[in-house]
Design an enzyme around this catalytic site. Structure first.
Site, PDB file in Angstrom:
ATOM      1  N   ASP A  25       0.817  -1.217   0.000  1.00 32.13           N
ATOM      2  CA  ASP A  25       0.000   0.000   0.000  1.00 32.13           C
ATOM      3  C   ASP A  25       0.851   1.267   0.000  1.00 32.13           C
ATOM      4  O   ASP A  25       2.073   1.210   0.170  1.00 32.13           O
ATOM      5  CB  ASP A  25      -0.982  -0.002   1.189  1.00 32.13           C
ATOM      6  CG  ASP A  25      -0.324  -0.402   2.509  1.00 32.13           C
ATOM      7  OD1 ASP A  25       0.914  -0.408   2.571  1.00 32.13           O
ATOM      8  OD2 ASP A  25      -1.054  -0.700   3.465  1.00 32.13           O
ATOM      9  N   ASN A  58      -8.006  -2.849  13.857  1.00 28.55           N
ATOM     10  CA  ASN A  58      -9.371  -3.175  13.414  1.00 28.55           C
ATOM     11  C   ASN A  58      -9.390  -4.354  12.431  1.00 28.55           C
ATOM     12  O   ASN A  58     -10.388  -4.581  11.752  1.00 28.55           O
ATOM     13  CB  ASN A  58     -10.029  -1.942  12.774  1.00 28.55           C
ATOM     14  CG  ASN A  58      -9.241  -1.435  11.566  1.00 28.55           C
ATOM     15  OD1 ASN A  58      -8.270  -2.053  11.149  1.00 28.55           O
ATOM     16  ND2 ASN A  58      -9.681  -0.330  10.996  1.00 28.55           N
ATOM     17  N   HIS A  79      -7.435  -4.672   9.780  1.00 26.30           N
ATOM     18  CA  HIS A  79      -7.074  -4.389   8.375  1.00 26.30           C
ATOM     19  C   HIS A  79      -5.757  -5.073   8.015  1.00 26.30           C
ATOM     20  O   HIS A  79      -4.881  -5.249   8.858  1.00 26.30           O
ATOM     21  CB  HIS A  79      -7.064  -2.883   8.064  1.00 26.30           C
ATOM     22  CG  HIS A  79      -5.919  -2.090   8.606  1.00 26.30           C
ATOM     23  ND1 HIS A  79      -6.048  -0.795   9.050  1.00 26.30           N
ATOM     24  CD2 HIS A  79      -4.601  -2.388   8.761  1.00 26.30           C
ATOM     25  CE1 HIS A  79      -4.877  -0.346   9.447  1.00 26.30           C
ATOM     26  NE2 HIS A  79      -3.983  -1.285   9.284  1.00 26.30           N
ATOM     27  N   GLU A 101      -9.697  -1.849   4.924  1.00 26.68           N
ATOM     28  CA  GLU A 101     -10.395  -1.531   6.163  1.00 26.68           C
ATOM     29  C   GLU A 101     -11.692  -2.346   6.264  1.00 26.68           C
ATOM     30  O   GLU A 101     -12.170  -2.874   5.255  1.00 26.68           O
ATOM     31  CB  GLU A 101     -10.735  -0.033   6.182  1.00 26.68           C
ATOM     32  CG  GLU A 101      -9.508   0.889   6.157  1.00 26.68           C
ATOM     33  CD  GLU A 101      -8.853   1.072   7.527  1.00 26.68           C
ATOM     34  OE1 GLU A 101      -8.704   0.082   8.268  1.00 26.68           O
ATOM     35  OE2 GLU A 101      -8.473   2.210   7.839  1.00 26.68           O
TER      36      GLU A 101
HETATM   37  C1  F6R Z   1       1.131  -1.059   6.075  1.00 21.61           C
HETATM   38  C2  F6R Z   1       0.198  -2.154   6.271  1.00 21.61           C
HETATM   39  C3  F6R Z   1      -0.693  -2.132   7.477  1.00 21.61           C
HETATM   40  C4  F6R Z   1       0.099  -2.390   8.751  1.00 21.61           C
HETATM   41  C5  F6R Z   1      -0.817  -2.330   9.983  1.00 21.61           C
HETATM   42  C6  F6R Z   1      -0.072  -2.590  11.273  1.00 21.61           C
HETATM   43  O1  F6R Z   1       1.869  -1.237   4.889  1.00 21.61           O
HETATM   44  O2  F6R Z   1       0.128  -3.049   5.474  1.00 21.61           O
HETATM   45  O3  F6R Z   1      -1.703  -3.096   7.336  1.00 21.61           O
HETATM   46  O4  F6R Z   1       0.703  -3.657   8.669  1.00 21.61           O
HETATM   47  O5  F6R Z   1      -1.425  -1.082  10.055  1.00 21.61           O
HETATM   48  O6  F6R Z   1       0.824  -1.554  11.502  1.00 21.61           O
HETATM   49  P1  F6R Z   1       1.870  -1.613  12.707  1.00 21.61           P
HETATM   50  O7  F6R Z   1       2.857  -2.644  12.361  1.00 21.61           O
HETATM   51  O8  F6R Z   1       2.474  -0.219  12.724  1.00 21.61           O
HETATM   52  O9  F6R Z   1       1.089  -1.907  13.945  1.00 21.61           O
END
Ligand code: F6R
Length: 244
Positions: free
Chosen positions: A67, A136, A138, A143
């Site tokens: 992403d 959440n 994701h 989302e």
């Molecule tokens: C970002 C991504 C997100 C993160 C998720 C957890 O490229 O794919 O799904 O993996 O938001 O983020 P952290 O590791 O910061 O808790």
């Protein structure tokens, strides 16, 4: 789904890095799907160490980031482009042309999504997809929603996700409200998926991913339908699944 529980964040990071390095040894032109965020930082550091010690060669590896924010220039320190280059790409021998990250500054974002999806289809499927998980549920920036969206698309970020990511931006107002993300179909087409989670604050999320309903209201739940998906968790993140 397999679950590997390790002592702490350092151990899960080392385990993930070794798994990536081993996959490249077995297939030097591995197609690798990559996340950003707090969780994979140590895995990238470990991979750089393994590379510097001469045990992995990225020269034929192809990467696809999962992403990118919309509206942040590449050179903005909070763009995922900057994150990936600062934490990983600039320290290894990957070829520039083999690095793929959605362009969140494209004039026509819808076209950019189609371009990215087609590129993954052309060069893919992804052999090994590394994921983190949002509070959440994701994965990437998919989302909670009424449906599982299969292809690369624009996602409006939830308040909760923007709050979680505001730690990097200094204030909530500065966090972009939209991102381009690989869709859940693209992720599920990966041959192998590894999800990393660490810390007590992820325990509830992991419990839901592992034992809750399979529903687009909790996107990571779909991973239970994948035939080769492993969650690598530290004891804190696994704390609630162990008890129940
Ligand atoms: C970002 C991504 C997100 C993160 C998720 C957890 O490229 O794919 O799904 O993996 O938001 O983020 P952290 O590791 O910061 O808790």
């Amino acid at each position: 789904m397999n679950i590997l529980i390790m002592r702490d964040y350092n151990e899960i990071s080392r385990q993930a890095a070794l798994l990536v390095a081993a996959s490249i040894a077995l297939k030097p032109n591995l197609v690798l799907g990559l996340p950003t965020g707090r969780t994979p930082i140590r895995m990238y550091k470990e991979l750089v160490v393994i590379y510097k010690n001469g045990f992995v060669n990225f020269s034929d590896v192809v990467t696809f980031n999962i992403d990118e924010y919309i509206g942040l220039p590449r050179e903005n320190p909070n763009s995922f482009y900057s994150y990936m280059h600062n934490n990983f790409f600039r320290h290894i021998n990957i070829k520039k042309e083999n690095i793929h990250i959605p362009n969140g500054m494209a004039k026509d974002i819808k076209k950019e999504c189609v371009r990215y999806e087609n590129l993954i289809r052309k060069k893919g499927p992804i052999d090994l997809m590394i994921l983190g998980i949002g509070y959440n549920g994701h994965i990437g920036f998919n989302e909670p929603s009424d449906e599982f969206i299969p292809e690369t698309h624009v996602e409006v970020l939830t308040e909760r996700t923007r709050m979680a990511n505001s730690r990097y931006f200094g204030s909530l107002a500065k966090v972009p409200s939209e991102a381009i993300t690989m869709g859940l179909g693209t992720i599920m087409h990966s041959k192998k998926i590894i999800l990393l989670a660490s810390g007590r604050d992820k325990a509830e999320t992991i419990l839901r991913a592992v034992k809750g309903n399979i529903t687009p209201r909790f996107p990571a739940s779909i991973l239970r339908l994948h035939r080769d998906c492993t969650f690598i968790l530290d004891r804190d993140a696994a704390g609630l699944i162990k008890k129940k």
